[in-house]
Enzyme design. Structure first.
Site, PDB file in Angstrom:
ATOM      1  N   ASP A   1      39.878 -33.758  69.227  1.00  0.00           N
ATOM      2  CA  ASP A   1      41.054 -33.882  68.363  1.00  0.00           C
ATOM      3  C   ASP A   1      41.000 -35.141  67.510  1.00  0.00           C
ATOM      4  OD1 ASP A   1      42.673 -31.622  68.657  1.00  0.00           O
ATOM      5  OD2 ASP A   1      43.466 -32.315  70.559  1.00  0.00           O
TER       6      ASP A   1
ATOM      7  N   ARG B   1      51.428 -21.976  72.348  1.00  0.00           N
ATOM      8  CA  ARG B   1      52.526 -22.868  72.711  1.00  0.00           C
ATOM      9  C   ARG B   1      53.639 -22.802  71.659  1.00  0.00           C
ATOM     10  NH1 ARG B   1      49.046 -28.274  73.579  1.00  0.00           N
ATOM     11  NH2 ARG B   1      47.833 -27.232  71.937  1.00  0.00           N
TER      12      ARG B   1
ATOM     13  N   LYS C   1      51.049 -28.088  67.371  1.00  0.00           N
ATOM     14  CA  LYS C   1      49.803 -28.521  66.735  1.00  0.00           C
ATOM     15  C   LYS C   1      50.047 -29.003  65.316  1.00  0.00           C
ATOM     16  CE  LYS C   1      46.373 -28.903  68.067  1.00  0.00           C
ATOM     17  NZ  LYS C   1      45.870 -30.154  68.684  1.00  0.00           N
TER      18      LYS C   1
ATOM     19  N   HIS D   1      47.025 -35.995  64.891  1.00  0.00           N
ATOM     20  CA  HIS D   1      45.601 -36.342  64.982  1.00  0.00           C
ATOM     21  C   HIS D   1      44.983 -36.515  63.592  1.00  0.00           C
ATOM     22  CE1 HIS D   1      45.716 -35.612  69.296  1.00  0.00           C
ATOM     23  NE2 HIS D   1      46.213 -34.404  69.079  1.00  0.00           N
TER      24      HIS D   1
ATOM     25  N   VAL E   1      36.633 -33.531  75.105  1.00  0.00           N
ATOM     26  CA  VAL E   1      38.095 -33.476  75.033  1.00  0.00           C
ATOM     27  C   VAL E   1      38.614 -34.365  73.909  1.00  0.00           C
ATOM     28  CG1 VAL E   1      40.235 -33.722  76.362  1.00  0.00           C
ATOM     29  CG2 VAL E   1      38.137 -33.049  77.526  1.00  0.00           C
TER      30      VAL E   1
ATOM     31  N   MET F   1      42.601 -27.289  73.580  1.00  0.00           N
ATOM     32  CA  MET F   1      42.324 -26.764  74.921  1.00  0.00           C
ATOM     33  C   MET F   1      43.575 -26.330  75.676  1.00  0.00           C
ATOM     34  SD  MET F   1      39.242 -29.237  76.261  1.00  0.00           S
ATOM     35  CE  MET F   1      39.294 -28.528  77.913  1.00  0.00           C
TER      36      MET F   1
ATOM     37  N   ALA G   1      39.527 -27.662  70.041  1.00  0.00           N
ATOM     38  CA  ALA G   1      40.443 -28.724  69.631  1.00  0.00           C
ATOM     39  C   ALA G   1      41.859 -28.554  70.174  1.00  0.00           C
ATOM     40  CB  ALA G   1      40.481 -28.815  68.106  1.00  0.00           C
TER      41      ALA G   1
ATOM     42  N   ASP H   1      33.912 -46.404  82.472  1.00  0.00           N
ATOM     43  CA  ASP H   1      35.029 -46.947  81.712  1.00  0.00           C
ATOM     44  C   ASP H   1      34.798 -48.426  81.441  1.00  0.00           C
ATOM     45  OD1 ASP H   1      37.993 -45.874  81.005  1.00  0.00           O
ATOM     46  OD2 ASP H   1      38.079 -48.022  81.451  1.00  0.00           O
TER      47      ASP H   1
ATOM     48  N   VAL I   1      37.437 -40.251  76.031  1.00  0.00           N
ATOM     49  CA  VAL I   1      37.791 -41.583  75.525  1.00  0.00           C
ATOM     50  C   VAL I   1      38.836 -41.469  74.419  1.00  0.00           C
ATOM     51  CG1 VAL I   1      35.577 -42.603  76.134  1.00  0.00           C
ATOM     52  CG2 VAL I   1      35.874 -41.567  73.884  1.00  0.00           C
TER      53      VAL I   1
END
Length: 371
Positions: A270, A15, A75, A96, A267, A301, A299, A198, A239
């Site tokens: 991170d 990216r 990133k 993160h 997921v 994806m 980390a 949830d 989450v």
């Protein structure tokens, strides 16, 4: 303002912080943009397109960092990049920080103004800059899970949706936010048997109204999580506590009791991951096995579908980039509480409370830096 766009250097990260269209938005406002040569070529964004949009090209990252007032990335900065930051320079990217004390210390030492995409809020609530990447990661999670359930990838050798006469796999999704909802859509599309868990009964009620008897919904309790995870062939962890480390919802003991050849896609990695057995992996080596359970914990994806991700991310980030460039960081943050929520580290201080709490730093309110 002088804005710099270095080429991303994280493993298999293709990216780029600004597309040529985003560069044009900035240059037409009188700002200068310095793009590292080749920053976007791997996703079909040529140097010529950047030049046509009004950018200048730099031969290397060092030139970009040295000659820019604001750095726009995707990133979190790697060690080499952190060392090139300087006091007062704006860094606008994903950070993160909560699970990453090393990066946090490096950013504190740099004295830079570090604004994290993932904690910028929106007028209606939510995290609008994180949302497009969560959409991508949620959809990819089910694709990755389905692939790694194949025997050749270490899984138990089953098809996610089954076939007539053979039952579909059970997919359990932890979290019904942006990641979970997109994973849910994909899993239902595959024909899997899906359970979503949830804490918000209102959110579960909304999903039930949309998907009806095609899914099961469960309130997030220790018992419900354990029962569902032990029955699952694929578990997706989605989450999120904004800016903070992810809660560990699945213990190592629970993983040891899962079906052999089952797959976990974390997921939340991170932010440290929501499985006790998780640790970050890369696209080069995306999985590892613990107690017979395949763990996919990449980390970054969305970097695997870098062109889609870049355009989706730029749609969300360009507005605040323009505000920072037009007004300077102090005035832009004074004018927008939502952008102010993105300030994580500034002038050697931790300005995001969850990060300070998780990493044991003193918390300094951003308001004290804007006077």
């Amino acid at each position: 303002m002088k804005i710099g766009v270095p080429k991303e250097i994280k493993n298999h990260e293709y990216r780029v912080g600004l597309t040529p269209a985003s560069v044009r938005e900035l240059t037409t406002r009188g700002h200068s943009v310095l793009v590292q040569a080749g920053a976007g070529t791997s996703i079909g964004l040529s140097n010529e397109q950047y030049l046509a949009a009004g950018a200048e090209l730099a031969p290397d990252a060092a030139t970009v960092f040295a000659n820019s007032e604001m750095i726009v990335k995707v990133k979190e900065p790697q060690e080499l990049e952190c060392a090139m930051l300087r006091p007062g320079q704006i860094l606008y990217t994903f950070l993160h920080l909560a699970p990453d004390p090393g990066q946090t210390e490096a950013l504190i030492k740099s004295g830079a103004i570090c604004i994290a995409y993932e904690t910028i809020t929106g007028p209606g609530g939510g995290l609008p800059l994180l949302a497009p990447m969560s959409e991508v990661a949620g959809r990819m999670a089910v694709q990755a899970g389905a692939t790694h359930l194949e025997k050749s990838r270490g899984g138990m050798g089953i098809l996610l949706g089954g076939v007539p006469g053979v039952p579909a796999s059970h997919v359990v999704i932890l979290g019904a936010g942006m990641v979970g909802t997109n994973a849910l859509q994909m899993a239902v599309g595959f024909g899997a048997r899906v359970t979503v868990i949830d804490q918000s009964v209102d959110r579960l009620r909304q999903l039930d109204l949309v998907f009806g008897n095609r899914i099961n919904t469960l309130y997030s309790s220790a018992q419900n999580i354990e029962d569902a995870v032990l029955d699952a062939e694929l578990v997706v962890g989605g989450v999120l506590i904004p800016g903070a480390a992810a809660p560990k919802l699945v213990s190592a003991d629970m993983v040891a009791r899962m079906k052999k050849g089952a797959v976990i896609v974390d997921v939340a990695i991170d932010q440290g991951g929501c499985f006790e057995t998780s640790h970050a992996t890369t696209h080069a080596e995306p999985t590892f096995v613990v107690d017979g359970v395949v763990h996919y914990c990449v980390a970054n994806m969305p970097g695997a579908v870098a062109r889609t991700s870049t355009f989706a991310l730029n749609n969300a980030t360009i507005g605040h980039a323009i505000a920072l460039a037009d007004k300077g960081w102090k005035q832009a943050l004074r004018d927008s509480v939502h952008l102010r929520n993105g300030l994580n580290v500034a002038q050697g201080k931790v300005t995001y409370e969850a990060v300070a709490h998780d990493l044991g730093h003193d918390y300094v309110s951003s308001d004290t830096l804007l006077v």
